[in-house]
Motif scaffolding. Structure first.
Motif, short mmCIF file in Angstrom:
data_model
loop_
_atom_site.label_atom_id
_atom_site.label_comp_id
_atom_site.label_asym_id
_atom_site.label_seq_id
_atom_site.Cartn_x
_atom_site.Cartn_y
_atom_site.Cartn_z
N PRO A 93 0.75 -1.08 -0.30
CA PRO A 93 0.10 0.11 0.10
C PRO A 93 0.81 1.47 -0.16
CG PRO A 93 -0.93 -1.67 1.60
CD PRO A 93 0.54 -2.19 0.95
N GLU A 94 2.00 1.24 0.62
CA GLU A 94 2.83 2.48 0.70
C GLU A 94 3.60 2.94 -0.60
OE1 GLU A 94 5.46 -0.95 2.45
OE2 GLU A 94 3.17 -0.39 2.57
N SER A 95 3.42 1.90 -1.68
CA SER A 95 4.17 2.25 -2.93
C SER A 95 3.43 2.90 -3.78
CB SER A 95 4.43 0.64 -3.72
OG SER A 95 4.92 0.96 -4.81
N PRO A 96 4.03 4.04 -4.44
CA PRO A 96 3.33 4.81 -5.43
C PRO A 96 2.90 4.02 -6.74
CG PRO A 96 5.22 5.85 -4.71
CD PRO A 96 5.20 4.58 -4.09
N ALA A 97 3.54 2.87 -6.87
CA ALA A 97 3.10 2.00 -8.13
C ALA A 97 1.96 1.08 -7.70
CB ALA A 97 4.39 1.00 -8.18
N ALA A 98 1.52 1.13 -6.37
CA ALA A 98 0.17 0.27 -6.16
C ALA A 98 -0.96 0.75 -6.96
CB ALA A 98 -0.12 0.30 -4.70
N ILE A 99 -1.16 2.22 -7.20
CA ILE A 99 -2.17 2.79 -7.86
C ILE A 99 -1.48 3.95 -8.71
CG2 ILE A 99 -4.32 3.87 -7.81
CD1 ILE A 99 -4.82 2.90 -5.03
N ARG A 100 -1.37 3.57 -9.95
CA ARG A 100 -0.67 4.40 -10.92
C ARG A 100 -1.77 5.33 -11.72
NH1 ARG A 100 4.75 2.82 -12.40
NH2 ARG A 100 5.17 0.38 -11.64
N ASP A 101 -1.22 6.59 -11.98
CA ASP A 101 -1.75 7.60 -12.72
C ASP A 101 -1.39 7.90 -14.12
OD1 ASP A 101 0.41 8.98 -12.05
OD2 ASP A 101 -0.74 10.53 -11.13
N VAL A 102 -0.14 7.17 -14.30
CA VAL A 102 0.43 7.02 -15.73
C VAL A 102 1.30 5.77 -15.67
CG1 VAL A 102 2.23 7.95 -17.14
CG2 VAL A 102 0.98 9.45 -15.68
N SER A 103 0.93 4.79 -16.92
CA SER A 103 1.55 3.80 -16.92
C SER A 103 2.16 3.74 -18.48
CB SER A 103 0.53 2.62 -16.94
OG SER A 103 1.21 1.28 -17.18
N GLU A 104 3.42 3.74 -18.59
CA GLU A 104 4.02 3.91 -19.76
C GLU A 104 3.64 4.97 -20.54
OE1 GLU A 104 6.03 0.99 -23.48
OE2 GLU A 104 4.52 0.23 -22.01
N VAL A 105 2.88 4.99 -21.64
CA VAL A 105 2.70 5.91 -22.66
C VAL A 105 1.01 6.36 -22.44
CG1 VAL A 105 4.11 5.20 -24.39
CG2 VAL A 105 2.02 4.34 -24.31
N PHE A 106 0.55 5.80 -21.22
CA PHE A 106 -0.95 6.26 -20.89
C PHE A 106 -1.24 6.75 -19.79
CE2 PHE A 106 -1.07 1.93 -23.41
CZ PHE A 106 -2.00 2.57 -24.45
N ARG A 107 -1.87 7.90 -19.72
CA ARG A 107 -2.45 8.47 -18.67
C ARG A 107 -3.57 7.82 -18.16
NH1 ARG A 107 -5.02 12.77 -20.08
NH2 ARG A 107 -5.66 13.21 -17.82
N ILE A 108 -3.72 7.86 -16.99
CA ILE A 108 -5.15 7.02 -16.35
C ILE A 108 -6.10 8.05 -15.75
CG2 ILE A 108 -5.76 5.03 -14.89
CD1 ILE A 108 -2.95 3.88 -15.23
N PRO A 109 -6.85 8.91 -16.44
CA PRO A 109 -7.65 9.88 -15.77
C PRO A 109 -8.27 9.43 -14.17
CG PRO A 109 -7.83 9.66 -18.05
CD PRO A 109 -7.10 8.72 -17.75
N GLY A 110 -8.74 8.06 -14.32
CA GLY A 110 -9.68 7.72 -13.30
C GLY A 110 -8.64 7.67 -11.82
N ASN A 111 -7.22 7.68 -12.01
CA ASN A 111 -6.22 7.43 -11.07
C ASN A 111 -5.69 8.65 -10.60
OD1 ASN A 111 -7.26 4.66 -10.77
ND2 ASN A 111 -5.26 4.10 -11.57
N GLU A 112 -6.04 9.91 -11.20
CA GLU A 112 -5.60 11.07 -10.88
C GLU A 112 -6.22 11.65 -9.72
OE1 GLU A 112 -3.97 12.40 -15.58
OE2 GLU A 112 -5.79 13.14 -14.72
N ASN A 113 -5.02 12.45 -9.02
CA ASN A 113 -5.62 13.24 -7.79
C ASN A 113 -6.32 12.45 -6.69
OD1 ASN A 113 -4.29 15.42 -8.90
ND2 ASN A 113 -5.67 15.63 -10.17
N LEU A 114 -5.96 11.21 -6.48
CA LEU A 114 -6.69 10.26 -5.56
C LEU A 114 -6.57 10.88 -4.21
CD1 LEU A 114 -6.55 6.72 -6.85
CD2 LEU A 114 -8.19 8.44 -7.52
N SER A 115 -7.82 10.70 -3.56
CA SER A 115 -7.88 11.11 -1.98
C SER A 115 -7.12 9.98 -1.28
CB SER A 115 -9.21 11.38 -1.56
OG SER A 115 -9.92 10.32 -1.51
N GLU A 116 -6.55 10.37 -0.02
CA GLU A 116 -6.15 9.00 0.84
C GLU A 116 -7.29 8.14 1.01
OE1 GLU A 116 -3.19 8.24 1.72
OE2 GLU A 116 -2.59 9.70 0.19
#
Length: 258
Positions: A93-116
């Motif tokens: 859970p403490e890893s930023p890679a657990a929920i990515r907002d960018v993966s390689e060439v793709f932005r992931i809009p639904g994962n951007e600016n997530l609250s705690e």
């Protein structure tokens, strides 16, 4: 249970699947990135169908290979039923890679600016049940005197950020290399695949979390297998890879104590 009921719909079902639960084989198979499915409440996360079908969402072919290995080895198989786009169960859970907002060439809009709170909700609904089910299985096997050899199955892309990857099968390990060492020795003379140690990733990349969390504390023989996904894109390739890896495991386990 409250978080679970709020997170998943009836159509979603449970986050964790177990196949061949009564398998008598010593190998316990785990597939963290088995599925590209998203829980209903998240829609498409703002992604195209191309992105949702790609490696950023799952490990194509990995579950198919793991299922074939499960049959051959009479191995119990545990896998995550939802996409790593929601939560990557091979990351803590403490890893930023657990929920990515960018993966390689793709932005992931639904994962951007997530609250705690949202990150915590996903951790509770997806990571914790997966972690707990693996722990429960290892403990149940210990109680009944069934040896456990811990094996995770993944796939990787042939090209990453424009660079081709010549490795075809990676045999990965963390601090315990007993099984990986023997598998690499057994594969040294093969002409079927190019097999390499800790490629295309290694422990420094944070990919051995599941091994660290479950196998190392219990002293279990363990290995993480990575297969280049173009080689397992159809049933024939999946069958060949599963047969090769099953044979490699059987030969290696005959020589390794643990």
């Amino acid at each position: 249970m409250l978080v679970q009921s709020e997170f998943f719909t009836e159509a979603d079902g449970e986050p964790v699947a177990v196949e061949n639960a009564r398998g008598r084989g010593e190998v316990l198979l785990v597939c963290e990135h088995a599925s590209r499915r998203l829980p209903e409440r998240y829609g498409d996360l703002g992604l195209s169908e191309e992105a949702l079908a790609s490696h950023i969402a799952w490990d194509p072919g990995a579950l198919a290979v793991a299922r074939l290995m499960s049959k051959s080895l009479d191995a119990t198989l545990i896998y995550q039923r939802f996409s790593r786009l929601i939560y990557d169960c091979n990351r803590p859970p403490e890893s930023p890679a657990a929920i990515r907002d960018v993966s390689e060439v793709f932005r992931i809009p639904g994962n951007e600016n997530l609250s705690e709170a949202e990150r915590s909700r996903r951790t509770t609904a997806l990571y914790m049940p997966f972690r707990d089910r693996i722990r429960e299985e290892i403990e149940a096997r210990r109680r009944r005197g069934q040896r456990t050899v811990f094996v995770t199955v993944h796939s990787f892309t042939p090209v990453y950020f424009g660079r081709e990857r010549p490795v075809e099968i990676g045999i990965l390990h963390d601090t315990d290399s007993r099984l990986a060492d023997r598998m690499l020795e057994a594969a040294a003379d093969t002409h079927l695949y190019r097999v390499e140690r800790n490629e295309p990733y290694g422990p420094a990349d944070g990919v051995t979390h599941t091994l660290e969390a479950h196998a190392l504390p219990a002293g279990l023989l363990n290995v993480m297998i990575e297969i280049r996904n173009d080689l397992i894109a159809d049933e024939t390739g999946q069958g060949v890879a599963a047969d090769f890896l099953t044979g490699l495991l059987r030969e290696s386990l005959a020589d390794v104590q643990g």
